[in-house]
Write an enzyme that holds these catalytic residues in place. Structure first.
Site, short mmCIF file in Angstrom:
data_model
loop_
_atom_site.label_atom_id
_atom_site.label_comp_id
_atom_site.label_asym_id
_atom_site.label_seq_id
_atom_site.Cartn_x
_atom_site.Cartn_y
_atom_site.Cartn_z
N TYR A 46 -67.12 75.96 91.34
CA TYR A 46 -65.97 75.31 91.98
C TYR A 46 -64.98 76.36 92.48
O TYR A 46 -64.52 76.31 93.63
CB TYR A 46 -65.32 74.38 90.96
CG TYR A 46 -64.16 73.57 91.47
CD1 TYR A 46 -64.37 72.44 92.27
CD2 TYR A 46 -62.84 73.90 91.14
CE1 TYR A 46 -63.30 71.68 92.72
CE2 TYR A 46 -61.78 73.15 91.58
CZ TYR A 46 -62.00 72.04 92.37
OH TYR A 46 -60.93 71.29 92.81
N ALA A 47 -64.68 77.35 91.63
CA ALA A 47 -63.74 78.41 92.02
C ALA A 47 -64.29 79.22 93.19
O ALA A 47 -63.54 79.57 94.12
CB ALA A 47 -63.46 79.33 90.83
N ALA A 48 -65.59 79.49 93.16
CA ALA A 48 -66.20 80.24 94.27
C ALA A 48 -66.09 79.44 95.57
O ALA A 48 -65.75 79.98 96.63
CB ALA A 48 -67.66 80.54 93.96
N SER A 49 -66.34 78.12 95.47
CA SER A 49 -66.29 77.29 96.69
C SER A 49 -64.86 77.23 97.24
O SER A 49 -64.64 77.36 98.45
CB SER A 49 -66.83 75.89 96.42
OG SER A 49 -65.96 75.15 95.57
N LYS A 50 -63.88 77.06 96.37
CA LYS A 50 -62.50 76.93 96.85
C LYS A 50 -61.96 78.28 97.35
O LYS A 50 -61.16 78.33 98.27
CB LYS A 50 -61.60 76.35 95.75
CG LYS A 50 -61.97 74.90 95.36
CD LYS A 50 -61.76 73.91 96.49
CE LYS A 50 -61.98 72.48 96.04
NZ LYS A 50 -61.78 71.48 97.12
N SER A 65 -57.48 74.79 95.61
CA SER A 65 -57.30 74.50 94.19
C SER A 65 -56.65 75.69 93.49
O SER A 65 -56.76 76.83 93.97
CB SER A 65 -58.68 74.26 93.56
OG SER A 65 -58.60 74.27 92.15
#
Ligand code: NDP
Length: 267
Positions: free
Chosen positions: A170-174, A157
Site C-alpha cells: 500500500y505504501a509503495a503504491s501511494k 495516504s
C-alpha cells in the site's frame, strides 16, 4: 492610482461570483459508492457539480445515487481492468459530457508483515492503487489536454509520508502516486491541466475500520500522533477536493495536501 493598480492585478474574472463553485463541471469519481469517494461526490454536488461515480458493486452505486440525487449517475467499472478504462472515458464523454475533474479515489489496502506479502499480494495492491490510476489518468488527460482545461486529483495516504508497519505494498503504491503527481503536473501545466494529491490522515470509513477494529494499539498510536485528537470524517476529504478542483486553487499543481488533523506533523 493605487486602487487602479490593485484592480489591474486582479486575475479573477468578475463574472465568477464564487471561486469555490464547481457549477457547470462534470466530475468522474472512482470508488464513489462508499467511504471517502461517496463524500467527495456529495461535497462536489453541493458545490454545484454533476458527478459520475464508479465501482464494482452495483448495489452500492445504486444506493449512493439515490442519496446523491439527480446530479449523480453511476457506471459499474472495475479499475483493475485496464483495457476497460479508455472505453469508460469514451462512453462518459460521448453520452454525458466532457470530464472536467477526475478523482482517482478507488483503492484497496492490505495489512500483513512485509515478509508474509506474496508477489501476488503486492501486485494486486499496486495494480489497483497505481497502475489503474495511471491508465485512467492517461485516458482523461489526453482529452483534457485537447480542451486545454482539466483537474486531476489523486488520493494518497500518510503511508506515503512516513513508515507505517505492515502496509508495504500500500505504501509503495501511494508513494508511486505521489511521484506521478509531480511528473504529470510538470508535463500538463502548459495545457492548463492541474494535478494534485490529497493525503488523508485516518478517516472513519470501512477501510479504516478493517485496519483498526481488531488492533486497538494501532488505533491509539494513530490517534496519539494526531494533534487534533480525533479521526477525520469522509467529508473532510470531500471539501478539500472541492477546493482543489475549484478556481480558488487555480495556481496549485503538483501538490500533496495533507488533510489529517495534523497527523503528518504530530509528535
Ligand atoms: P473504502 O474501502 O471505504 O472504499 C473504497 C472504494 O473503492 C469503494 O467504493 C470500492 O467500491 C472502490 N474500489 C475498490 N477497488 C475497486 C476497483 N477495482 N474498481 C473500482 N472501484 C474499486 O475506502 P476509503 O473510502 O477509506 O478509501 C478511499 C481512498 O482513500 C483509497 O484510495 C484509500 O487508499 C484512501 N485513503 C483512505 C484512508 C482512510 O483512513 N480511510 C486514509 C488514506 C487514504 P467497490 O468495492 O464497489 O468496487
Amino acid at each position: 492610482m493605487i486602487a487602479e493598480q490593485k484592480l489591474n492585478g486582479l486575475q479573477t474574472d468578475p463574472q465568477i461570483k464564487n471561486v469555490f463553485s464547481l457549477e457547470g463541471k462534470l466530475a468522474l469519481i472512482t470508488g464513489g459508492g462508499s467511504g471517502i469517494g461517496f463524500d467527495i461526490a456529495r461535497c462536489m454536488i453541493m458545490a454545484g457539480a454533476k458527478v459520475i461515480i464508479t465501482g464494482r458493486r452495483e448495489h452500492a452505486l445504486k444506493e449512493s445515487i439515490e442519496l446523491l440525487g439527480k446530479s449523480a449517475q453511476y457506471v459499474v467499472n472495475d479499475v483493475t481492468e485496464l483495457s476497460s478504462l479508455e472505453d469508460l472515458v469514451e462512453y462518459i464523454e460521448s453520452h454525458i459530457g466532457p470530464i472536467d475533474i477526475l478523482v482517482n479515489n478507488a483503492g484497496i489496502n492490505m495489512k500483513k508483515p512485509a515478509l508474509e506479502v506474496s508477489d501476488e499480494d503486492f501486485q494486486r495492491i499496486v495494480h489497483t492503487n497505481l497502475n489503474a490510476v495511471f491508465a485512467l489518468t492517461r485516458s482523461c488527460a489526453r482529452r483534457m489536454i485537447q480542451r486545454q482545461s482539466g483537474c486531476i486529483l489523486m488520493i494518497s495516504s500518510m503511508a506515503a509520508y512516513y513508515g507505517i508497519d505492515r502496509v508495504v505494498a500500500y505504501a509503495a503504491s501511494k508513494s508511486g502516486v505521489e511521484g506521478m503527481v509531480k511528473v504529470l503536473a510538470s508535463e500538463f501545466s502548459k495545457f492548463n491541466v492541474r494535478v494534485n494529491a490529497i493525503a488523508p490522515g485516518f478517516i472513519e470509513t470501512a477501510m479504516m475500520q478493517t485496519a483498526m477494529s481488531s488492533d486497538p494499539d494501532r488505533m491509539n498510536k494513530a490517534l496519539n500522533r494526531t494533534p487534533m485528537g480525533k479521526f477525520g470524517k469522509p467529508d473532510d476529504i470531500g471539501w478539500a477536493a472541492v477546493f482543489l478542483a475549484s478556481e480558488a486553487a487555480r495556481y496549485i499543481t503538483g501538490a500533496s495536501l495533507p488533510v489529517d488533523g495534523g497527523n503528518s506533523v504530530g509528535f
